[in-house]
Design a protein around this motif. Structure first.
Motif, short mmCIF file in Angstrom:
data_model
loop_
_atom_site.label_atom_id
_atom_site.label_comp_id
_atom_site.label_asym_id
_atom_site.label_seq_id
_atom_site.Cartn_x
_atom_site.Cartn_y
_atom_site.Cartn_z
N SER A 1 0.83 -1.20 0.00
CA SER A 1 0.00 0.00 0.00
C SER A 1 0.87 1.25 0.00
O SER A 1 2.08 1.20 0.22
CB SER A 1 -0.92 0.01 1.23
OG SER A 1 -0.14 0.01 2.43
N LEU A 2 0.21 2.38 -0.27
CA LEU A 2 0.81 3.71 -0.12
C LEU A 2 -0.14 4.51 0.76
O LEU A 2 -0.84 5.41 0.31
CB LEU A 2 0.99 4.39 -1.49
CG LEU A 2 1.91 3.70 -2.49
CD1 LEU A 2 1.85 4.40 -3.84
CD2 LEU A 2 3.35 3.67 -1.97
N TYR B 1 8.58 10.00 -5.68
CA TYR B 1 7.54 11.03 -5.58
C TYR B 1 6.61 10.76 -4.40
O TYR B 1 6.29 11.67 -3.63
CB TYR B 1 6.74 11.10 -6.88
CG TYR B 1 5.31 11.53 -6.67
CD1 TYR B 1 5.00 12.87 -6.42
CD2 TYR B 1 4.27 10.60 -6.66
CE1 TYR B 1 3.69 13.26 -6.17
CE2 TYR B 1 2.97 10.99 -6.42
CZ TYR B 1 2.67 12.32 -6.17
OH TYR B 1 1.38 12.69 -5.92
N ALA B 2 6.16 9.51 -4.25
CA ALA B 2 5.21 9.17 -3.19
C ALA B 2 5.79 9.46 -1.81
O ALA B 2 5.05 9.81 -0.88
CB ALA B 2 4.81 7.70 -3.29
N ALA B 3 7.11 9.33 -1.66
CA ALA B 3 7.74 9.56 -0.37
C ALA B 3 7.70 11.03 0.03
O ALA B 3 7.72 11.35 1.23
CB ALA B 3 9.19 9.07 -0.40
N GLU B 4 7.62 11.93 -0.96
CA GLU B 4 7.56 13.36 -0.66
C GLU B 4 6.91 14.10 -1.82
O GLU B 4 7.59 14.72 -2.64
CB GLU B 4 8.96 13.91 -0.40
CG GLU B 4 8.97 15.31 0.17
CD GLU B 4 10.38 15.81 0.44
OE1 GLU B 4 10.50 16.90 1.02
OE2 GLU B 4 11.34 15.10 0.10
N PRO B 5 5.58 14.06 -1.92
CA PRO B 5 4.90 14.73 -3.03
C PRO B 5 5.19 16.23 -3.10
O PRO B 5 5.19 16.81 -4.18
CB PRO B 5 3.42 14.47 -2.74
CG PRO B 5 3.40 13.24 -1.90
CD PRO B 5 4.64 13.32 -1.07
N ASP C 1 4.17 -1.20 4.00
CA ASP C 1 3.74 -0.04 3.24
C ASP C 1 4.98 0.59 2.60
O ASP C 1 6.03 0.69 3.22
CB ASP C 1 3.05 0.96 4.16
CG ASP C 1 2.60 2.21 3.42
OD1 ASP C 1 1.50 2.18 2.85
OD2 ASP C 1 3.36 3.20 3.42
N LEU C 2 4.83 1.05 1.35
CA LEU C 2 5.99 1.53 0.60
C LEU C 2 6.00 3.04 0.40
O LEU C 2 6.81 3.54 -0.39
CB LEU C 2 6.06 0.84 -0.77
CG LEU C 2 6.26 -0.67 -0.76
CD1 LEU C 2 6.37 -1.20 -2.18
CD2 LEU C 2 7.49 -1.06 0.05
#
Length: 256
Positions: free
Chosen positions: A65-66, A217-221, A119-120
């Motif tokens: 999941s994210l 990107y998902a780690a820091e939008p 979770d990734l």
């Protein structure tokens, strides 16, 4: 497709390099045992992020999941419409404003893999090497008959998951070297392709790079907006420096 690099693009690249300098120092200081490959990700490349999102949803989101990223936020940042996201990227039927959660029940995952898949959302920020670690991990799966699931990974030994991308990448096997004195097992010198996959090596490299870029990107939008603002800040400072230089010349003209 030929890509023209404008002055703004050059400034953006300079800002990205400067922002990642501290991470580079950390990587060098940590001296990871497994050499990491350069990912070459660019989160300013919207096409790469869109491809990475599609690949993640099709090959990774079944287990991972994210949970800190919403479908709606992803759509806004990646230039996608609500219809495109709901039809092509939302495979669980969740609402448009909900977080991206795996469709796999935690109880089933624990029974199949020993523990629920992590979770990734923050995986890129949590690993020494950042995107390079994730990129190398995706490319380092190999067949291991002694492993419970038949797979192992050169970057993450004894990983409890199969290779979700094996059909595209192909099947790799390890080339063993000398015995490691600490573990008593042969060192893995390299990985060689035993059975090619559907994609060439260059094509699979792009797949791994796109997934890595999306996870970065998902780690820091907020990094997308911060970089876009940073470009204009740097341009303003350059312009202000030029004005200060003109003012200095005007003052010193009278002195001389």
């Amino acid at each position: 497709m030929t890509k023209t690099i404008s002055a703004i693009a050059l400034v953006r690249r300079a800002a990205v390099l400067a922002g990642g300098l501290l991470l580079s120092f950390n990587v060098l200081a940590a001296d990871p045992a497994v050499p990491l490959q350069q990912s070459g990700t660019d989160i300013a490349d919207r096409g790469s992020l869109q491809r990475g999102a599609q690949l993640f949803m099709n090959y990774c989101a079944g287990c991972h999941s994210l949970q800190y990223l919403r479908y709606s936020r992803m759509a806004d940042d990646l230039g996608l419409t609500e219809e495109e996201v709901m039809e092509n990227l939302n495979l669980t039927g969740a609402d448009y404003g909900h977080h991206i959660v795996s469709s796999m029940p935690a109880s089933h995952a624990e029974g199949w893999f020993g523990q629920p898949p992590p979770d990734l959302t923050l995986v890129v920020r949590s690993k020494i090497g950042g995107p390079d670690w994730v990129y190398t991990f995706l490319k380092s799966f190999y067949q291991d008959e002694e492993a419970a699931l038949g797979w192992n990974n050169g970057v993450f030994p004894n990983v409890s998951m199969p290779n979700p991308l094996w059909e595209m990448q192909g099947l790799q096997r390890p080339v063993l070297g000398e015995i490691d004195e600490e573990t008593g097992e042969p060192r893995i010198e390299s990985l060689e392709m035993a059975h090619p996959g559907k994609l060439s090596e260059a094509e699979f490299d792009r797949v791994a790079r796109d997934i890595t870029a999306f996870l970065e990107y998902a780690a820091e939008p907020a990094a997308l907006k911060r970089q876009s603002i940073g470009v204009w800040v740097i341009l303003f400072l350059v312009f202000f420096t030029f004005l200060a230089w003109l003012l200095k010349k005007e003052y010193w003209r009278d002195v001389h």
